[in-house]
Motif scaffolding. Structure first.
Motif, PDB file in Angstrom:
ATOM      1  N   ALA A  66      -8.489  -7.374 -21.725  1.00  0.00           N
ATOM      2  CA  ALA A  66      -8.448  -7.073 -23.158  1.00  0.00           C
ATOM      3  C   ALA A  66      -9.383  -5.932 -23.521  1.00  0.00           C
ATOM      4  CB  ALA A  66      -8.800  -8.314 -23.972  1.00  0.00           C
ATOM      5  N   ALA A  67     -10.479  -5.806 -22.764  1.00  0.00           N
ATOM      6  CA  ALA A  67     -11.457  -4.753 -23.043  1.00  0.00           C
ATOM      7  C   ALA A  67     -11.016  -3.387 -22.529  1.00  0.00           C
ATOM      8  CB  ALA A  67     -12.795  -5.122 -22.419  1.00  0.00           C
ATOM      9  N   ALA A  68      -9.939  -3.360 -21.774  1.00  0.00           N
ATOM     10  CA  ALA A  68      -9.548  -2.124 -21.107  1.00  0.00           C
ATOM     11  C   ALA A  68      -9.028  -1.051 -22.047  1.00  0.00           C
ATOM     12  CB  ALA A  68      -8.485  -2.437 -20.049  1.00  0.00           C
ATOM     13  N   LYS A  73      -4.621   1.737 -16.454  1.00  0.00           N
ATOM     14  CA  LYS A  73      -3.186   1.661 -16.190  1.00  0.00           C
ATOM     15  C   LYS A  73      -2.852   0.956 -14.879  1.00  0.00           C
ATOM     16  CE  LYS A  73      -1.992   3.865 -19.899  1.00  0.00           C
ATOM     17  NZ  LYS A  73      -1.317   3.126 -21.000  1.00  0.00           N
ATOM     18  N   LEU A  74      -3.843   0.839 -13.981  1.00  0.00           N
ATOM     19  CA  LEU A  74      -3.559   0.251 -12.675  1.00  0.00           C
ATOM     20  C   LEU A  74      -4.753  -0.564 -12.189  1.00  0.00           C
ATOM     21  CD1 LEU A  74      -1.808   0.050 -10.046  1.00  0.00           C
ATOM     22  CD2 LEU A  74      -2.978   2.138  -9.261  1.00  0.00           C
ATOM     23  N   PHE A  87      -2.540 -12.065 -14.252  1.00  0.00           N
ATOM     24  CA  PHE A  87      -1.358 -11.210 -14.180  1.00  0.00           C
ATOM     25  C   PHE A  87      -0.580 -11.176 -15.495  1.00  0.00           C
ATOM     26  CE2 PHE A  87       3.085 -10.348 -13.089  1.00  0.00           C
ATOM     27  CZ  PHE A  87       2.949  -9.144 -12.418  1.00  0.00           C
ATOM     28  N   PRO A  88      -0.370 -12.311 -16.177  1.00  0.00           N
ATOM     29  CA  PRO A  88       0.358 -12.249 -17.454  1.00  0.00           C
ATOM     30  C   PRO A  88      -0.311 -11.336 -18.480  1.00  0.00           C
ATOM     31  CG  PRO A  88       0.299 -14.498 -16.659  1.00  0.00           C
ATOM     32  CD  PRO A  88      -0.616 -13.710 -15.770  1.00  0.00           C
ATOM     33  N   SER A  89      -1.649 -11.376 -18.545  1.00  0.00           N
ATOM     34  CA  SER A  89      -2.360 -10.506 -19.487  1.00  0.00           C
ATOM     35  C   SER A  89      -2.193  -9.042 -19.103  1.00  0.00           C
ATOM     36  CB  SER A  89      -3.853 -10.860 -19.525  1.00  0.00           C
ATOM     37  OG  SER A  89      -4.048 -12.138 -20.096  1.00  0.00           O
ATOM     38  N   GLY A  94       0.743  -3.788 -20.147  1.00  0.00           N
ATOM     39  CA  GLY A  94       1.373  -2.672 -19.444  1.00  0.00           C
ATOM     40  C   GLY A  94       0.554  -2.129 -18.297  1.00  0.00           C
ATOM     41  N   ILE A  95      -0.307  -2.969 -17.713  1.00  0.00           N
ATOM     42  CA  ILE A  95      -1.146  -2.568 -16.594  1.00  0.00           C
ATOM     43  C   ILE A  95      -0.488  -3.031 -15.300  1.00  0.00           C
ATOM     44  CG2 ILE A  95      -3.413  -2.800 -15.505  1.00  0.00           C
ATOM     45  CD1 ILE A  95      -4.517  -3.460 -18.320  1.00  0.00           C
TER      46      ILE A  95
END
Length: 328
Positions: A66-68, A73-74, A87-89, A94-95
């Motif tokens: 969430a902090a990203a 992106k990866l 993984f769901p988050s 979109g990561i």
């Protein structure tokens, strides 16, 4: 990202040859002192990088993701397992997530086989006896263990590693049995002379050795629980080189200390690096520090996969080791 070197943050020390190559290709921030990053440090790092390279001991949970913000992106994980990543988050944000499969199969299978031999034959106990100075020489009843020739091996998880374990065990005259989500190909069964058990409970009850080789997912959490451990023969052994969470460790300790199973060989633990004190005191427990894949060749191969995944992604292509939802 196509017109500049991506900012890549690596959470732990990697082999020198891998770090050198990463520095050449990317704007790379390394962790040279190999100190495990705290959650706050991971959160701060995720907000300032394009690519995060964590290891299996870094918890990339919902808060970290969430902090990203929009920059990350990866997540190019250094390791095969991905249970440490929410993984769901990541998918929701979109990561993309990648891992490093296939390169650790033979190393982990080697370690599994080492434990399969060490526990029944009491190798570690014997080594301790010699070092203690208490050994007085050979005797007909000294250090008696159990042979593995002719024993039944039950493999939980007949994927790449489970199959590699089966290949090795066949050379020691062990009969191969397995439980898997899906039955393996007929030619594989024939080559290994392997017997498929659709019922895990029934397989466990008939085996002399149980080898845990399945990944940790919500479906396999405590797969080997107290009820299933109670089905085992009192002389049977458990070996785990997969993930500690697959076994209910408290139930395992009870079965071991109460003499309801013959012994255990563990390379992974449910709350590692913390180890249950009763396990540490158990003579019939061989305990290793999560070193099943710890070979120079394996670590370099993992790093090379991380680099390929990042480079492919940055070049606008689909990385070869992209993690998909069906893996969970």
């Amino acid at each position: 990202m196509s017109y500049r070197k991506p900012k890549v943050l690596v959470t732990r020390k990697l082999p020198d040859i891998i770090e050198t190559r990463m520095m050449e290709l990317f704007d790379c921030a390394l962790n040279l002192d190999d100190r495990a990053m705290s959650k706050d440090e991971l959160i701060a790092a995720a907000a300032e990088t394009d690519v995060l390279v964590p290891t299996v001991t870094d918890r990339i949970d919902r808060d970290v993701i969430a902090a990203a913000g929009e920059r990350l992106k990866l997540i190019a994980s250094f390791g095969t397992g991905v249970d440490h990543i929410d993984f769901p988050s990541a998918k929701k944000r979109g990561i993309m997530v990648t891992n490093t499969p296939d390169v650790l199969t033979e190393d982990t299978a080697d370690m599994t086989m080492a434990l399969l031999l060490a526990v029944p034959r009491r190798l570690v106990e014997g080594e301790r006896l010699v070092r203690s100075g208490a050994w007085t020489g050979w005797s007909p009843t000294g250090m008696l263990g159990h042979r593995i020739w002719g024993k039944r091996l039950g493999i939980i998880g007949m994927g790449r590693i489970g199959t590699a374990v089966a290949r090795r065990a066949r050379g020691f005259g062990v009969s191969i049995h397995y439980h898997n989500r899906n039955r393996v190909a007929p030619e594989t069964e024939e080559a290994l002379e392997a017997t498929y058990w659709s019922s895990l409970d029934q397989m466990i009850a008939h085996m002399d050795i149980i080898s845990v080789n399945c990944p940790h997912t919500p479906a396999t959490f405590h797969l080997l629980n107290g009820r299933r451990l109670a089905l085992m023969k009192p002389h049977a052994y458990v070996v785990n080189t997969s993930r500690g969470e697959v076994i209910d460790e408290d139930a395992l300790v009870k079965a071991l200390t109460q003499g309801r199973i013959g012994g255990v060989g563990l390379d992974v633990f449910e709350n590692e690096p913390k180890i249950n004190p009763k396990l540490l005191k158990a003579e019939n427990a061989v305990l290793l520090p999560h070193m099943g894949s710890a070979t120079i060749e394996g670590r370099v191969a993992m790093g090379e996969k991380v680099i390929i995944n990042i480079k492919t992604f940055v070049d606008g292509h689909n990385p070869p080791d992209r993690v998909i939802e069906t893996m969970f």
